[in-house]
Enzyme design. Structure first.
Site, PDB file in Angstrom:
ATOM      1  N   ASP A  67      13.027  45.516 -17.402  1.00 42.83           N
ATOM      2  CA  ASP A  67      11.882  46.400 -17.219  1.00 42.83           C
ATOM      3  C   ASP A  67      11.862  46.968 -15.800  1.00 42.83           C
ATOM      4  O   ASP A  67      12.639  46.540 -14.935  1.00 42.83           O
ATOM      5  CB  ASP A  67      10.570  45.640 -17.508  1.00 42.83           C
ATOM      6  CG  ASP A  67      10.543  44.235 -16.904  1.00 42.83           C
ATOM      7  OD1 ASP A  67      11.368  43.952 -16.016  1.00 42.83           O
ATOM      8  OD2 ASP A  67       9.712  43.426 -17.324  1.00 42.83           O
ATOM      9  N   ASP A 136       0.355  35.231 -19.809  1.00 42.57           N
ATOM     10  CA  ASP A 136      -0.324  35.715 -21.015  1.00 42.57           C
ATOM     11  C   ASP A 136       0.626  35.807 -22.212  1.00 42.57           C
ATOM     12  O   ASP A 136       0.292  36.415 -23.229  1.00 42.57           O
ATOM     13  CB  ASP A 136      -0.989  37.068 -20.751  1.00 42.57           C
ATOM     14  CG  ASP A 136       0.009  38.184 -20.411  1.00 42.57           C
ATOM     15  OD1 ASP A 136       1.236  37.914 -20.379  1.00 42.57           O
ATOM     16  OD2 ASP A 136      -0.436  39.324 -20.185  1.00 42.57           O
ATOM     17  N   HIS A 138       3.663  37.262 -22.240  1.00 43.13           N
ATOM     18  CA  HIS A 138       4.577  38.402 -22.327  1.00 43.13           C
ATOM     19  C   HIS A 138       6.008  37.998 -22.003  1.00 43.13           C
ATOM     20  O   HIS A 138       6.243  37.053 -21.248  1.00 43.13           O
ATOM     21  CB  HIS A 138       4.112  39.594 -21.472  1.00 43.13           C
ATOM     22  CG  HIS A 138       4.230  39.448 -19.988  1.00 43.13           C
ATOM     23  ND1 HIS A 138       3.154  39.606 -19.139  1.00 43.13           N
ATOM     24  CD2 HIS A 138       5.289  39.212 -19.179  1.00 43.13           C
ATOM     25  CE1 HIS A 138       3.561  39.467 -17.893  1.00 43.13           C
ATOM     26  NE2 HIS A 138       4.856  39.224 -17.883  1.00 43.13           N
ATOM     27  N   GLU A 143       3.245  43.207 -23.279  1.00 46.61           N
ATOM     28  CA  GLU A 143       1.941  42.553 -23.144  1.00 46.61           C
ATOM     29  C   GLU A 143       1.378  42.228 -24.540  1.00 46.61           C
ATOM     30  O   GLU A 143       1.860  42.748 -25.549  1.00 46.61           O
ATOM     31  CB  GLU A 143       0.988  43.493 -22.399  1.00 46.61           C
ATOM     32  CG  GLU A 143       1.402  43.794 -20.962  1.00 46.61           C
ATOM     33  CD  GLU A 143       1.131  42.650 -19.980  1.00 46.61           C
ATOM     34  OE1 GLU A 143       1.150  41.471 -20.392  1.00 46.61           O
ATOM     35  OE2 GLU A 143       0.909  42.951 -18.789  1.00 46.61           O
TER      36      GLU A 143
HETATM   37  C1  GLP Z   1       6.884  39.847 -14.739  1.00 47.24           C
HETATM   38  C2  GLP Z   1       8.176  40.303 -15.391  1.00 47.24           C
HETATM   39  C3  GLP Z   1       8.622  39.355 -16.464  1.00 47.24           C
HETATM   40  C4  GLP Z   1       8.565  37.927 -15.919  1.00 47.24           C
HETATM   41  C5  GLP Z   1       7.147  37.580 -15.574  1.00 47.24           C
HETATM   42  C6  GLP Z   1       7.003  36.142 -15.091  1.00 47.24           C
HETATM   43  O1  GLP Z   1       5.753  40.221 -15.404  1.00 47.24           O
HETATM   44  N1  GLP Z   1       8.085  41.606 -15.948  1.00 47.24           N
HETATM   45  O2  GLP Z   1       9.947  39.681 -16.870  1.00 47.24           O
HETATM   46  O3  GLP Z   1       9.044  37.051 -16.888  1.00 47.24           O
HETATM   47  O4  GLP Z   1       6.784  38.455 -14.531  1.00 47.24           O
HETATM   48  O5  GLP Z   1       7.226  36.088 -13.714  1.00 47.24           O
HETATM   49  P1  GLP Z   1       7.443  34.779 -12.875  1.00 47.24           P
HETATM   50  O6  GLP Z   1       8.756  34.245 -13.312  1.00 47.24           O
HETATM   51  O7  GLP Z   1       7.454  35.219 -11.460  1.00 47.24           O
HETATM   52  O8  GLP Z   1       6.327  33.860 -13.206  1.00 47.24           O
END
Ligand code: GLP
Length: 261
Positions: A67, A136, A138, A143
């Site tokens: 993304d 959440d 995702h 989302e």
């Molecule tokens: C962002 C990214 C996701 C990632 C998520 C969790 O929203 N788009 O790909 O998995 O964060 O992030 P973290 O690993 O820093 O908790």
């Protein structure tokens, strides 16, 4: 779905690093799906250490990011493209021409999304997809409410995700872009092996839904229950709400050595 619970984050990183090293040993031009955020960092640290030690050569690998934020200028330090280059591809010696991400700065975002889908298909598809997990539920930026059949497209981020990601924008949730381009859930399901990492209590509910909940757009990661080869690598805190944690630990403890993830 295989659940591996290990207290040590470096251990989790090493397990995922082994999957990538084994793949690249067999297919030097492998296609790696990469995620941003803090969860995959132990994997990147492990891969970079292997490259520096001379036991792994990633120079033939291509990467596809999940993304990208919409509206950040190219090269912005908080863009996901910049993050992947900093955390993985530059230190691991993967040439920039082989590093792909959705063009969140494109004028025609639907065209950029469609082009990204085509590029993944032309590459032969993703061999191993590394994933984090949003609090959440995702994955990538799909989302709650995301279609389980979705493809790369523009999405609106939830307030919670923008707050979770504010730490990458000097703590200012309002500085986090409101939109993104993200691979869809159906795009992610096409990867041949999915390795998801989640650490900390903040992820415990999402992990419980992912592994033991009903498949639902309310918790988008649950779509992975439809994938034939998913490895869920988590620490004790992220595992704390799993009903069947004892069974997952037993299965892991008794797994034959030759099997791998
Ligand atoms: C962002 C990214 C996701 C990632 C998520 C969790 O929203 N788009 O790909 O998995 O964060 O992030 P973290 O690993 O820093 O908790």
């Amino acid at each position: 779905m295989e659940v591996v619970i290990r207290p040590d984050h470096a251990d989790l990183g090493r397990l995922a690093g082994e999957v990538v090293a084994r793949l690249v040993g067999e297919r030097p031009r492998a296609v790696l799906g990469v995620a941003t955020g803090s969860s995959p960092r132990p994997v990147y640290a492990d891969l970079v250490a292997r490259v520096r030690a001379g036991s792994l050569d990633l120079s033939g690998v291509s990467t596809f990011s999940l993304d990208e934020y919409v509206g950040l200028p190219a090269g912005h330090p908080s863009s996901y493209r910049a993050e992947i280059r900093r955390e993985l591809t530059d230190p691991a010696g993967i040439p920039p021409a082989q590093v792909h991400s959705p063009h969140g700065d494109a004028e025609d975002l639907p065209a950029a999304a469609a082009a990204y889908e085509s590029l993944i298909a032309q590459s032969g598809g993703v061999d191993v997809q590394l994933l984090g997990l949003g609090s959440d539920g995702h994955i990538a930026f799909n989302e709650p409410g995301s279609s389980l059949a979705s493809r790369t497209r523009i999405k609106t981020l939830t307030r919670r995700t923008r707050e979770d990601n504010a730490r990458f924008f000097d703590g200012d949730a309002d500085a986090v872009p409101t939109h993104c381009l993200t691979q869809g859930l159906a795009t992610i399901l096409q990867a041949r092996h999915v390795v998801l990492l989640a650490m900390g209590e903040g992820k415990a509910r999402a992990v419980a839904e992912l592994v033991e909940g009903a498949v639902s757009a309310r918790w988008p990661a649950t779509v992975l229950q439809w994938h034939p080869h998913v490895s869920v690598l988590i620490d004790e805190a992220a595992a704390s709400r799993l009903e069947l944690a004892g069974y997952y630990r037993e299965a892991w403890a008794n797994k034959p050595d030759w099997q791998g993830l």
